[in-house]
Design an enzyme around this catalytic site. Structure first.
Site, PDB file in Angstrom:
ATOM      1  N   VAL A  82       7.309 -69.549 -74.036  1.00  0.00           N
ATOM      2  CA  VAL A  82       6.030 -69.288 -74.697  1.00  0.00           C
ATOM      3  C   VAL A  82       4.972 -70.275 -74.200  1.00  0.00           C
ATOM      4  O   VAL A  82       3.948 -69.888 -73.645  1.00  0.00           O
ATOM      5  CB  VAL A  82       6.151 -69.423 -76.237  1.00  0.00           C
ATOM      6  CG1 VAL A  82       4.829 -69.039 -76.893  1.00  0.00           C
ATOM      7  CG2 VAL A  82       7.283 -68.588 -76.779  1.00  0.00           C
ATOM      8  N   ARG A 119      12.998 -72.400 -87.868  1.00  0.00           N
ATOM      9  CA  ARG A 119      12.591 -73.732 -88.352  1.00  0.00           C
ATOM     10  C   ARG A 119      13.669 -74.480 -89.129  1.00  0.00           C
ATOM     11  O   ARG A 119      13.877 -75.663 -88.878  1.00  0.00           O
ATOM     12  CB  ARG A 119      11.283 -73.632 -89.137  1.00  0.00           C
ATOM     13  CG  ARG A 119      10.136 -73.748 -88.182  1.00  0.00           C
ATOM     14  CD  ARG A 119       8.791 -73.539 -88.769  1.00  0.00           C
ATOM     15  NE  ARG A 119       7.863 -73.449 -87.639  1.00  0.00           N
ATOM     16  CZ  ARG A 119       6.754 -72.755 -87.625  1.00  0.00           C
ATOM     17  NH1 ARG A 119       6.386 -72.079 -88.678  1.00  0.00           N
ATOM     18  NH2 ARG A 119       5.982 -72.740 -86.555  1.00  0.00           N
ATOM     19  N   GLY A 165      18.448-107.127 -82.476  1.00  0.00           N
ATOM     20  CA  GLY A 165      18.401-107.158 -81.006  1.00  0.00           C
ATOM     21  C   GLY A 165      19.380-106.173 -80.383  1.00  0.00           C
ATOM     22  O   GLY A 165      19.067-105.499 -79.395  1.00  0.00           O
ATOM     23  N   GLU A 187       8.693 -76.587 -81.285  1.00  0.00           N
ATOM     24  CA  GLU A 187       8.765 -75.508 -82.285  1.00  0.00           C
ATOM     25  C   GLU A 187       7.819 -75.757 -83.457  1.00  0.00           C
ATOM     26  O   GLU A 187       8.171 -75.575 -84.616  1.00  0.00           O
ATOM     27  CB  GLU A 187      10.206 -75.284 -82.736  1.00  0.00           C
ATOM     28  CG  GLU A 187      11.040 -74.794 -81.568  1.00  0.00           C
ATOM     29  CD  GLU A 187      12.338 -74.167 -81.983  1.00  0.00           C
ATOM     30  OE1 GLU A 187      12.322 -73.341 -82.896  1.00  0.00           O
ATOM     31  OE2 GLU A 187      13.352 -74.511 -81.383  1.00  0.00           O
TER      32      GLU A 187
HETATM   33  C1  LIG Z   1      11.531 -81.194 -74.713  1.00  0.00           C
HETATM   34  C2  LIG Z   1      10.685 -80.016 -75.013  1.00  0.00           C
HETATM   35  C3  LIG Z   1      11.254 -78.755 -75.070  1.00  0.00           C
HETATM   36  C4  LIG Z   1      10.458 -77.639 -75.314  1.00  0.00           C
HETATM   37  N1  LIG Z   1      11.022 -76.387 -75.274  1.00  0.00           N
HETATM   38  C5  LIG Z   1      10.215 -75.295 -75.339  1.00  0.00           C
HETATM   39  C6  LIG Z   1      10.749 -73.990 -75.121  1.00  0.00           C
HETATM   40  O1  LIG Z   1      11.958 -73.819 -74.890  1.00  0.00           O
HETATM   41  N2  LIG Z   1       9.905 -72.937 -75.151  1.00  0.00           N
HETATM   42  C7  LIG Z   1       8.564 -73.081 -75.384  1.00  0.00           C
HETATM   43  O2  LIG Z   1       7.864 -72.082 -75.386  1.00  0.00           O
HETATM   44  N3  LIG Z   1       8.021 -74.306 -75.590  1.00  0.00           N
HETATM   45  C8  LIG Z   1       8.809 -75.414 -75.563  1.00  0.00           C
HETATM   46  N4  LIG Z   1       8.269 -76.666 -75.743  1.00  0.00           N
HETATM   47  C9  LIG Z   1       6.830 -76.802 -75.975  1.00  0.00           C
HETATM   48  C10 LIG Z   1       6.471 -77.230 -77.382  1.00  0.00           C
HETATM   49  O3  LIG Z   1       6.717 -76.198 -78.287  1.00  0.00           O
HETATM   50  C11 LIG Z   1       5.001 -77.691 -77.383  1.00  0.00           C
HETATM   51  O4  LIG Z   1       4.931 -78.894 -76.649  1.00  0.00           O
HETATM   52  C12 LIG Z   1       4.477 -77.901 -78.782  1.00  0.00           C
HETATM   53  O5  LIG Z   1       4.314 -76.657 -79.422  1.00  0.00           O
HETATM   54  C13 LIG Z   1       3.151 -78.648 -78.817  1.00  0.00           C
HETATM   55  O6  LIG Z   1       2.234 -78.068 -77.970  1.00  0.00           O
HETATM   56  P1  LIG Z   1       1.388 -79.001 -76.942  1.00  0.00           P
HETATM   57  O7  LIG Z   1       2.361 -79.856 -76.259  1.00  0.00           O
HETATM   58  O8  LIG Z   1       0.501 -78.124 -76.136  1.00  0.00           O
HETATM   59  O9  LIG Z   1       0.506 -79.900 -77.871  1.00  0.00           O
HETATM   60  P2  LIG Z   1      -0.961 -79.581 -78.409  1.00  0.00           P
HETATM   61  O10 LIG Z   1      -0.983 -78.220 -79.019  1.00  0.00           O
HETATM   62  O11 LIG Z   1      -1.951 -79.872 -77.348  1.00  0.00           O
HETATM   63  O12 LIG Z   1      -1.100 -80.658 -79.561  1.00  0.00           O
HETATM   64  C14 LIG Z   1      -1.411 -82.020 -79.306  1.00  0.00           C
HETATM   65  C15 LIG Z   1      -1.607 -82.727 -80.636  1.00  0.00           C
HETATM   66  O13 LIG Z   1      -2.680 -82.119 -81.354  1.00  0.00           O
HETATM   67  C16 LIG Z   1      -2.227 -81.672 -82.621  1.00  0.00           C
HETATM   68  N5  LIG Z   1      -2.904 -80.421 -82.989  1.00  0.00           N
HETATM   69  C17 LIG Z   1      -3.091 -79.320 -82.219  1.00  0.00           C
HETATM   70  N6  LIG Z   1      -3.730 -78.369 -82.925  1.00  0.00           N
HETATM   71  C18 LIG Z   1      -3.929 -78.873 -84.168  1.00  0.00           C
HETATM   72  C19 LIG Z   1      -4.533 -78.373 -85.374  1.00  0.00           C
HETATM   73  N7  LIG Z   1      -5.035 -77.142 -85.434  1.00  0.00           N
HETATM   74  N8  LIG Z   1      -4.562 -79.177 -86.452  1.00  0.00           N
HETATM   75  C20 LIG Z   1      -4.047 -80.426 -86.402  1.00  0.00           C
HETATM   76  N9  LIG Z   1      -3.468 -80.960 -85.304  1.00  0.00           N
HETATM   77  C21 LIG Z   1      -3.405 -80.193 -84.203  1.00  0.00           C
HETATM   78  C22 LIG Z   1      -0.729 -81.460 -82.457  1.00  0.00           C
HETATM   79  O14 LIG Z   1      -0.041 -81.501 -83.692  1.00  0.00           O
HETATM   80  C23 LIG Z   1      -0.376 -82.602 -81.539  1.00  0.00           C
HETATM   81  O15 LIG Z   1      -0.214 -83.775 -82.291  1.00  0.00           O
HETATM   82  C24 LIG Z   1       9.060 -77.802 -75.543  1.00  0.00           C
HETATM   83  C25 LIG Z   1       8.497 -79.073 -75.518  1.00  0.00           C
HETATM   84  C26 LIG Z   1       9.273 -80.168 -75.239  1.00  0.00           C
HETATM   85  C27 LIG Z   1       8.610 -81.509 -75.162  1.00  0.00           C
END
Ligand SMILES: Cc1cc2nc3c(=O)[nH]c(=O)nc-3n(C[C@H](O)[C@H](O)[C@H](O)COP(=O)(O)OP(=O)(O)OC[C@H]3O[C@@H](n4cnc5c(N)ncnc54)[C@H](O)[C@@H]3O)c2cc1C
Length: 403
Positions: free
Chosen positions: A129, A263, A360, A383
């Site tokens: 996604v 979730r 430590g 997620e």
């Molecule tokens: C190890 C790992 C495995 C993953 N596996 C998958 C997978 O298998 N499939 C998949 O599709 N994705 C996967 N992901 C992606 C993951 O779901 C996203 O990284 C996550 O949803 C956050 O999106 P972003 O990194 O773009 O952060 P952003 O959306 O850019 O958010 C950055 C910060 O802003 C905050 N923020 C954003 N919008 C708002 C709002 N409206 N109100 C308040 N705060 C907000 C967020 O909470 C966060 O603190 C994975 C990520 C990692 C690191």
């Protein structure tokens, strides 16, 4: 409808012990090694497949439990063993859940087992996604799917980011936009079958924690899939798009429906990590002597442990309630999000406190608590971040479009 009970039944107790034994005997002894290697732990996943712990049958059995508790109970034990290896074993479940949540019964029968393969030929699934510019904001996906009616064929183009099992999976489930103007209401999920030309792995990420789990970009360059790979089928998609164009509610979005259902399971992952750190630091605090007495005899340490135990139990109660509700009613106040948010934040706090209790030693890689602390953090991000969970809860309790 099944009554909610805190007493696990015989089947659940057996599964709990079976997974715990695997976590203790097979996963824990190699957890540090795979974390250091930062590679997918194929031998461990193959061993899990041999005993049936990695496989569509186990997932379907666990998901089919009418109380909803079998899956979180099993996941807690698995992640108590190790979260990186736990994710390597559970990663395909997200793809399978994406298929089950959006596919026709025939598509589920055909593709969910292919996310796992067989005990002798282990396969993987990936649920794609997120994109470089669309993580929390799933409505702005740029990956496009274009339909060729004459050929009954879809062409996918785009780049997916941070995908668990990305590029090494056999089956990729890809969420793409078919009508960009409709934002998330114009999205659909597609199966990209094994060895489809045009799908490749981009960069493999080096991570803070869960390093045995593989996370990569997935590049889709003119990937062509037959019409039968559209999950749910064309008729259903056309009807959904027509409703969206008329501005009528189309119900859940494909990616969101999958995340909502998973979730409590993600909460259970965090819970397993938290419990591992709590148990370890409790034992340590009873043995470590400072100023002539075990450090647990100081309230500062004992109260920390009391807090850890209470927060862990509170997390488990929320997870079990959400898992039961998902099967026996529905979420009303964002209960799925509550469980994931509480458990993941608890895991971060508990693992940090565990390092503090070990002093430590806790900060060094000779002891597992620093690894558990690194592993815990991902649960507040993937997620749905903690902020997004709070958004879901606040919208559910208020009925308002909180931004
Ligand atoms: C190890 C790992 C495995 C993953 N596996 C998958 C997978 O298998 N499939 C998949 O599709 N994705 C996967 N992901 C992606 C993951 O779901 C996203 O990284 C996550 O949803 C956050 O999106 P972003 O990194 O773009 O952060 P952003 O959306 O850019 O958010 C950055 C910060 O802003 C905050 N923020 C954003 N919008 C708002 C709002 N409206 N109100 C308040 N705060 C907000 C967020 O909470 C966060 O603190 C994975 C990520 C990692 C690191």
């Amino acid at each position: 409808m099944t009554d909610f009970s805190l007493n696990l039944n015989e089947d659940q107790l057996q599964i709990q012990k079976w997974v715990h034994d695997f976590a203790e005997g097979v996963i824990r002894p190699v957890a540090e090694e795979w974390d250091e290697r930062e590679e997918f732990p194929w031998p461990v996943v193959e061993e899990a497949a041999q005993i049936g712990l990695y496989g569509a049958d186990f997932l379907l059995t666990a998901m089919g439990d009418p109380t909803g508790l079998t899956l979180p109970v099993a996941i807690e034990e698995l992640f108590w063993g190790d979260a990186g290896i736990g994710m390597a074993i559970m990663g395909s479940a997200l793809a399978a859940a994406g298929i089950a949540g959006n596919g026709t019964p025939e598509q589920v029968m055909e593709w969910a087992p292919q996310c796992y393969g067989t005990a002798d030929n282990v396969m993987l699934g990936a649920f794609c996604v997120s994109e470089p510019d669309a993580g929390s904001d799933v409505s702005s996906l740029r990956t496009r799917a274009v339909y060729n009616e004459a050929k009954d064929e879809w062409t996918l183009n785009g780049t997916k980011a941070w995908i668990t099992n990305g590029g090494i999976a056999d089956v990729h489930v890809v969420v793409a936009s078919v009508d960009a103007e409709l934002k998330s209401k114009g999205q659909a999920s597609f199966i990209v079958p094994p060895n489809t030309p045009g799908l490749s792995m981009g960069q493999k990420y080096k991570k803070h924690g869960i390093r045995a789990s593989h996370t990569s970009e997935v590049v889709l360059d003119d990937v062509k899939v037959p019409g039968s790979c559209l999950l749910g089928g064309k008729e259903k998609l056309d009807a959904k798009l027509a409703r969206a164009r008329e501005n009528v509610s189309t119900g859940k979005q494909p990616a969101m429906a999958t995340f909502e259902a998973t979730r409590p399971a993600v909460g259970a992952q965090a819970l397993g990590v938290a419990r591992a750190a709590y148990e370890y630091s409790l034992d340590y605090a009873k043995e470590r002597v400072a100023f002539g007495k075990p450090i647990i005899m100081n309230q500062a340490i004992a109260f920390k442990l009391a807090n850890m135990a209470t927060e862990i139990d509170a997390s488990r109660l929320l997870i079990w309630r959400a898992a039961w509700l998902a099967k026996n009613g529905q979420f009303k106040n964002g209960e799925g999000s509550m469980s994931k948010w509480k458990a993941s934040e608890t895991a971060v706090r508990v693992t940090e406190d565990a390092i503090q209790i070990l002093g430590g030693y806790g900060y060094t890689r000779e002891y597992p608590v620093e690894r558990w602390h690194r592993d815990a953090k991902i649960h507040t991000i993937f997620e749905g971040t903690s902020e997004i969970q709070q958004l879901v809860i606040s919208r559910a309790i208020s009925g308002l479009r909180i931004e």
